[in-house]
Write a protein that holds these residues in place. Structure first.
Motif, PDB file in Angstrom:
ATOM      1  N   LYS A 103       7.345  38.348  31.301  1.00 20.50           N
ATOM      2  CA  LYS A 103       7.373  39.417  32.129  1.00 20.50           C
ATOM      3  C   LYS A 103       8.571  40.515  32.365  1.00 20.50           C
ATOM      4  CE  LYS A 103       3.837  37.258  34.757  1.00 20.50           C
ATOM      5  NZ  LYS A 103       2.670  37.907  35.239  1.00 20.50           N
ATOM      6  N   SER A 145       7.944  37.183  39.771  1.00 23.95           N
ATOM      7  CA  SER A 145       6.979  37.852  38.968  1.00 23.95           C
ATOM      8  C   SER A 145       5.750  36.988  38.935  1.00 23.95           C
ATOM      9  CB  SER A 145       7.268  38.028  37.639  1.00 23.95           C
ATOM     10  OG  SER A 145       7.815  36.839  36.584  1.00 23.95           O
ATOM     11  N   GLY A 146       5.598  35.731  39.210  1.00 22.37           N
ATOM     12  CA  GLY A 146       4.350  34.902  39.333  1.00 22.37           C
ATOM     13  C   GLY A 146       3.725  34.932  40.514  1.00 22.37           C
ATOM     14  N   TYR A 194       4.876  43.913  34.427  1.00 21.24           N
ATOM     15  CA  TYR A 194       4.253  43.773  33.217  1.00 21.24           C
ATOM     16  C   TYR A 194       4.049  42.555  32.621  1.00 21.24           C
ATOM     17  CZ  TYR A 194       3.606  44.306  28.139  1.00 21.24           C
ATOM     18  OH  TYR A 194       3.158  44.128  26.820  1.00 21.24           O
ATOM     19  N   THR A 195       3.097  42.287  32.136  1.00 20.65           N
ATOM     20  CA  THR A 195       2.562  40.985  31.547  1.00 20.65           C
ATOM     21  C   THR A 195       2.549  41.077  29.997  1.00 20.65           C
ATOM     22  OG1 THR A 195       1.878  40.121  33.647  1.00 20.65           O
ATOM     23  CG2 THR A 195       0.878  38.786  31.799  1.00 20.65           C
ATOM     24  N   ARG A 250       1.071  39.043  27.937  1.00 20.73           N
ATOM     25  CA  ARG A 250      -0.291  38.346  27.550  1.00 20.73           C
ATOM     26  C   ARG A 250      -1.247  39.431  27.758  1.00 20.73           C
ATOM     27  NH1 ARG A 250      -1.459  32.732  29.951  1.00 20.73           N
ATOM     28  NH2 ARG A 250       0.216  32.108  28.406  1.00 20.73           N
ATOM     29  N   HIS A 295       8.593  33.334  32.135  1.00 21.01           N
ATOM     30  CA  HIS A 295       8.201  32.779  33.340  1.00 21.01           C
ATOM     31  C   HIS A 295       7.646  31.407  32.919  1.00 21.01           C
ATOM     32  CE1 HIS A 295       6.726  31.564  37.159  1.00 21.01           C
ATOM     33  NE2 HIS A 295       6.881  32.960  37.723  1.00 21.01           N
ATOM     34  N   ASP A 334       4.625  32.680  30.336  1.00 26.05           N
ATOM     35  CA  ASP A 334       4.299  34.186  29.723  1.00 26.05           C
ATOM     36  C   ASP A 334       5.727  34.922  29.929  1.00 26.05           C
ATOM     37  OD1 ASP A 334       2.948  36.353  28.762  1.00 26.05           O
ATOM     38  OD2 ASP A 334       1.310  36.460  30.260  1.00 26.05           O
TER      39      ASP A 334
END
Length: 258
Positions: free
Chosen positions: A133, A200-201, A150-151, A153, A126, A131
Motif C-alpha cells: 500500500k 490502510s486496510g 494506492y493498492t 495488486r 499490509h 498486499d
C-alpha cells in the motif's frame, strides 16, 4: 506461485536473510556554477551494502535515468518507494525492486483537482491483506485535506471519504512511517502535537496524544522498537556534538510507556 512467494518472504524476514543497506549518491548541484560542468550530466547512482559487513554488494543505476533529487518513502520485502525529495501533489511515485532492477509507476490519481501545499507519503506491506500500500496525505494552507490509498495488486487509488473531525484542521506533518499496514504521522495542531495512525486496510484513523514531557515535535522521531511503535525524543547538547537521546516512549495497548 503466490504461496511460494509468501513462504520465501516469510523465511527471509524471520531469519533476517539478505538484508542490505540502500545508499543514494547524487552530485551536489548547489556547488555547480559552470553550466558546462560534466557533473550536471551525472546521473543519480545507488549502491547496495551488506547490513553486516558494510561491504559493497552492487552498484545500481537510477531506474529512471534521471538527475532529479529523489527521496525514499518506505521499503518492504525488497521493494522501495521513491519520489521527489520535495513532494508536490503531482509528484510521480515509483515502486522499485533493486534486486531485479525493475520498477513500476502507479498511475496519477484522477481524484485530485486541488493544488495541495503539504504532502506526506508512506509505503509498506499490509500482512493481513498480503498486499502493498501507499498512503498519501495532502493538505492546503486553509486546512483542506485529502487522503488516498494506492493498492499494488489492483494498481489503483482510492480516496478516503470518512475523515475524522479532529483531523480537519490546520496542522503540520513531520516525517512518518509505515508499519504492519498502518501509516503513522506526527502532526502539530497549535500547541498540541500527536501521532496519527491510519490503517490502510480497515481505513480507520486513530490519534495518540504525545506524552506531556515531549515539548518539541521538531526533535521527535517515530520508529519501531521490538515490534512496537516508539517515539525517540532528543535534544541538542551544548557540551556534546549533535543530538543526544533523551526519552524513548513505546506505544503499548494504545498507551505510551517510557
Amino acid at each position: 506461485s503466490p504461496s511460494f512467494v509468501s513462504t520465501h518472504l516469510y523465511r527471509n524476514v524471520t531469519k533476517h536473510a539478505h538484508v542490505y543497506l540502500l545508499c543514494l549518491h547524487h552530485p551536489n548541484f548547489e556547488c555547480v556554477v559552470d553550466p558546462d560542468d560534466p557533473y550536471l550530466e551525472e546521473e543519480i547512482q545507488w549502491s547496495l551494502f551488506s547490513n553486516e559487513t558494510f561491504k559493497l554488494c552492487s552498484k545500481l543505476s537510477h531506474p529512471l535515468g534521471s538527475t532529479n533529487r529523489y527521496g525514499i518513502y518506505g521499503s518492504s520485502n525488497g521493494l522501495v518507494c521513491i519520489s521527489d525529495e520535495i513532494l508536490n501533489f503531482d509528484s510521480p511515485i515509483h515502486i522499485w525492486n533493486p534486486s531485479v532492477k525493475k520498477f513500476t509507476t502507479p498511475p496519477m490519481s484522477t481524484n485530485i483537482n486541488v493544488k495541495f501545499t503539504y504532502v506526506a507519503l508512506q509505503f509498506g506491506f499490509h500482512p493481513r491483506l498480503n498486499d502493498y500500500k501507499i498512503v498519501r496525505m495532502m493538505r492546503t494552507n486553509k486546512g483542506a485535506l485529502a487522503v488516498e490509498v494506492y493498492t499494488l495488486r489492483t494498481d489503483s487509488w482510492k480516496m478516503i471519504e470518512a475523515i475524522p473531525p479532529w483531523l480537519k484542521c490546520t496542522w503540520q506533518h513531520h516525517k512518518g512511517m509505515f508499519f504492519k499496514g498502518v501509516a503513522y504521522n506526527i502532526i502539530v495542531k497549535g500547541p498540541i502535537f500527536s501521532i496519527m495512525s491510519f490503517d490502510s486496510g480497515s481505513e480507520e484513523f486513530e490519534e495518540f496524544i504525545a506524552p506531556d514531557s515531549i515539548c518539541s515535535p521538531s526533535e521527535l522521531c517515530i520508529d519501531v522498537y521490538k515490534e512496537q511503535i516508539c517515539l525517540l525524543f532528543s535534544f541538542y547538547s551544548c557540551e556534546e556534538e549533535g543530538m543526544v537521546p533523551n526519552d524513548l516512549w513505546v506505544l503499548q495497548e494504545k498507551q505510551w510507556k517510557q
